[in-house]
Enzyme design. Structure first.
Site, mmCIF file in Angstrom:
data_model
loop_
_atom_site.group_PDB
_atom_site.id
_atom_site.type_symbol
_atom_site.label_atom_id
_atom_site.label_comp_id
_atom_site.label_asym_id
_atom_site.label_seq_id
_atom_site.Cartn_x
_atom_site.Cartn_y
_atom_site.Cartn_z
ATOM 1 N N GLU A 47 0.837 -1.207 0.000
ATOM 2 C CA GLU A 47 0.000 0.000 0.000
ATOM 3 C C GLU A 47 0.871 1.255 0.000
ATOM 4 O OE1 GLU A 47 -0.070 -2.585 1.924
ATOM 5 O OE2 GLU A 47 -2.065 -3.080 2.654
ATOM 6 N N CYS A 70 -2.313 -3.357 7.190
ATOM 7 C CA CYS A 70 -1.863 -3.554 8.576
ATOM 8 C C CYS A 70 -2.178 -2.333 9.432
ATOM 9 C CB CYS A 70 -0.375 -3.881 8.617
ATOM 10 S SG CYS A 70 0.693 -2.505 8.160
ATOM 11 N N CYS A 79 -0.174 0.715 7.444
ATOM 12 C CA CYS A 79 -0.756 1.069 6.144
ATOM 13 C C CYS A 79 -2.148 1.667 6.313
ATOM 14 C CB CYS A 79 -0.833 -0.163 5.248
ATOM 15 S SG CYS A 79 0.784 -0.758 4.771
ATOM 16 N N TRP A 163 17.825 -37.052 -18.033
ATOM 17 C CA TRP A 163 16.835 -36.002 -17.796
ATOM 18 C C TRP A 163 15.501 -36.410 -18.377
ATOM 19 C CZ3 TRP A 163 18.295 -32.724 -14.355
ATOM 20 C CH2 TRP A 163 19.630 -32.361 -14.251
ATOM 21 N N THR A 189 18.059 -40.026 -3.249
ATOM 22 C CA THR A 189 18.314 -39.106 -4.354
ATOM 23 C C THR A 189 19.774 -38.661 -4.345
ATOM 24 O OG1 THR A 189 16.039 -38.338 -4.217
ATOM 25 C CG2 THR A 189 17.584 -36.905 -5.377
ATOM 26 N N ASP A 193 21.775 -39.485 -7.650
ATOM 27 C CA ASP A 193 21.956 -38.377 -8.606
ATOM 28 C C ASP A 193 23.093 -37.429 -8.251
ATOM 29 O OD1 ASP A 193 19.726 -39.429 -9.744
ATOM 30 O OD2 ASP A 193 18.359 -37.837 -9.108
ATOM 31 N N ARG A 200 20.873 -22.395 -10.219
ATOM 32 C CA ARG A 200 21.968 -22.092 -11.153
ATOM 33 C C ARG A 200 21.400 -21.529 -12.451
ATOM 34 N NH1 ARG A 200 23.030 -27.029 -9.498
ATOM 35 N NH2 ARG A 200 22.559 -27.902 -11.540
ATOM 36 N N ASN A 297 9.000 -38.379 -0.196
ATOM 37 C CA ASN A 297 7.630 -38.002 -0.574
ATOM 38 C C ASN A 297 6.601 -38.844 0.181
ATOM 39 O OD1 ASN A 297 7.922 -35.840 -2.362
ATOM 40 N ND2 ASN A 297 8.450 -37.219 -4.043
HETATM 41 C C1 AOF Z 1 0.219 -4.798 4.640
HETATM 42 N N1 AOF Z 1 0.853 -4.643 3.446
HETATM 43 O O1 AOF Z 1 2.463 -5.156 1.995
HETATM 44 C C2 AOF Z 1 2.402 -6.315 4.031
HETATM 45 C C3 AOF Z 1 1.700 -6.493 5.264
HETATM 46 O O2 AOF Z 1 7.715 -6.898 9.122
HETATM 47 P P1 AOF Z 1 6.807 -5.726 8.935
HETATM 48 O O3 AOF Z 1 6.925 -4.703 9.986
HETATM 49 O O4 AOF Z 1 6.896 -5.179 7.539
HETATM 50 O O5 AOF Z 1 5.315 -6.270 9.106
HETATM 51 C C4 AOF Z 1 4.968 -7.455 8.536
HETATM 52 C C5 AOF Z 1 3.539 -7.793 8.891
HETATM 53 O O6 AOF Z 1 2.673 -6.831 8.294
HETATM 54 C C6 AOF Z 1 3.157 -9.143 8.291
HETATM 55 O O7 AOF Z 1 3.298 -10.196 9.222
HETATM 56 C C7 AOF Z 1 1.693 -8.942 7.932
HETATM 57 O O8 AOF Z 1 0.853 -9.118 9.056
HETATM 58 C C8 AOF Z 1 1.691 -7.481 7.521
HETATM 59 N N2 AOF Z 1 2.132 -7.410 6.134
HETATM 60 N N3 AOF Z 1 0.622 -5.745 5.508
HETATM 61 O O9 AOF Z 1 -0.704 -4.057 4.937
HETATM 62 C C9 AOF Z 1 1.921 -5.359 3.104
HETATM 63 N N4 AOF Z 1 3.506 -7.028 3.732
HETATM 64 ZN ZN ZN Z 2 1.202 -2.565 5.987
#
Ligand code: AOF
Ligand code: ZN
Length: 361
Positions: A47, A70, A79, A163, A189, A193, A200, A297
């Site tokens: 945001e 957030c 935000c 492959w 594996t 292999d 890479r 797996n």
């Molecule tokens: C949003 N917009 O793009 C993201 C959010 O580590 P910080 O301080 O950047 O906070 C991370 C937390 O904020 C993450 O765990 C999630 O709850 C929120 N992430 N929120 O509004 C974003 N990346």
């Molecule tokens: Zn945020």
């Protein structure tokens, strides 16, 4: 919202352990005025990026973001407050933020008089699956990848081609190796292999730790993994008793910088992978890519730890009695996931790539 999901995906490999988030601002006629995504953990949120692009034009705009904005002061300011200050008129968000420290942004926006709506389409659920899974369970997201022939074998048998898939498919896998935290494989594996398991030929966004389930410590001390241990860490998971029984080999490997950890036992005394994966989650690992044979797996499926399957299929036929399948030792029917559905199919070079989500009730 789907366009915001596609933007969010650009952060994969940079944003984790934070969520992948995309954000689009539109003006009252519906035209896009700004885009943003969360590109790097610690960097600005989606945001904030979009608001910076929009500047004054953010006033009266509609905001589409894939996650609830957030409301916390973390590594960056909230935000929700930035959206209120920018005087946007409406916020449409995908999933609620499962992270209790950051959540409650929707309520704060509504309290400030902004129209708030939730739009949780399928693409949003797929995008946010790994983040929500880790917050809820503490487990990293487990993707297992295998390449099969037209008749369903992961090996071609004696004399067959080494492959199965083509160059373009392998490139896609290398790109993903450079975005995950852990590459997981088994000793079968490794012995068959001698893989390197590093990304890479691509620009890696992060260098994965290479974790090998090697219960009896059968790894060869001249294998390729050990030659690059300083470039990408190597961790071996062994039976607890092996650490004493093979103490000299253990010391030599530790001197090279290899980390060696005992496989834990569950309450019933059985050796299980879940505690290993929970530990990786505690160590900040968000995404594990499994490139292994049937043994690992099978164990992952039996413990219901697999979240996603990538199947690469190539136009090779090996025929009766040759080659093996991708999963061994499945305890039927307990291991059958209630629902596994295809979320993407692509033609990559001459191969078919399908992605499957394993969903649990
Ligand atoms: C949003 N917009 O793009 C993201 C959010 O580590 P910080 O301080 O950047 O906070 C991370 C937390 O904020 C993450 O765990 C999630 O709850 C929120 N992430 N929120 O509004 C974003 N990346
Ligand atoms: Zn945020």
């Amino acid at each position: 919202m789907r366009a915001a999901v596609r933007l969010a995906a650009r952060g994969h490999g940079g944003a984790e352990p934070n969520p992948l988030v995309g954000c689009i601002l539109t003006n009252p006629t519906g035209a896009v005025i700004a885009r943003g995504w969360h590109d790097r953990c610690g960097g600005p949120h989606a945001e904030a990026v979009a608001l910076a692009v929009a500047g004054e034009r953010a006033k009266q705009s509609t905001v589409y973001c894939t996650l609830e904005p957030c409301a916390h002061h973390g590594r960056t300011p909230p935000c929700a407050d930035a959206l209120i200050a920018a005087q946007v008129s409406r916020v449409v968000y995908g999933s609620s933020d499962p992270n209790v420290i950051a959540s409650a942004g929707a309520a704060r926006l509504a309290a400030a008089g902004i129209v708030v709506e939730q739009l949780e389409c399928d693409e949003v659920r797929v995008l946010n699956g790994p983040f929500i899974h880790r917050i809820r369970t503490g487990l990293p997201w487990i993707t297992t990848k295998w390449a099969i022939t037209l008749d369903g074998r992961i090996t071609t048998g004696d004399g067959g081609p080494r492959w199965i898939t083509g160059e373009s498919s392998r490139k896609l896998v290398h790109r993903e190796r450079g975005r995950v935290d852990v590459m997981l494989t088994g000793i079968g594996t490794l012995l068959a292999d001698d893989p390197d398991l590093r990304p890479r030929g691509v620009r890696a966004r992060r260098m994965p730790r290479r974790v090998v389930i090697d219960k009896q410590l059968q790894m060869s001390e001249s294998c390729r993994l050990l030659k690059t241990v300083n470039d990408s860490p190597v961790e071996l998971i062994v039976f607890p008793e092996v650490i004493e029984q093979q103490s000299e080999k253990i010391s030599r490997l530790r001197a090279l910088g290899v980390r060696i950890e005992p496989l834990e036992r569950g309450d019933d005394g059985m050796l299980i992978l879940r505690p290993l994966l929970l530990r990786l989650g505690r160590e900040g690992m968000s995404n594990v890519l499994v490139e292994s044979g049937g043994g690992v797996n099978g164990e992952l499926f039996n413990e219901r730890l697999v979240n996603e399957v990538w199947v690469f299929q190539a136009g090779i036929v090996v025929g009766d009695g040759r080659g093996v399948g991708p999963i061994r030792g499945l305890a039927m029917p307990a291991a059958l996931p209630p629902s596994t559905r295809c979320v993407a199919i692509d033609r990559v070079g001459d191969d078919l790539v399908s992605r499957w989500l394993v969903e649990r009730a």
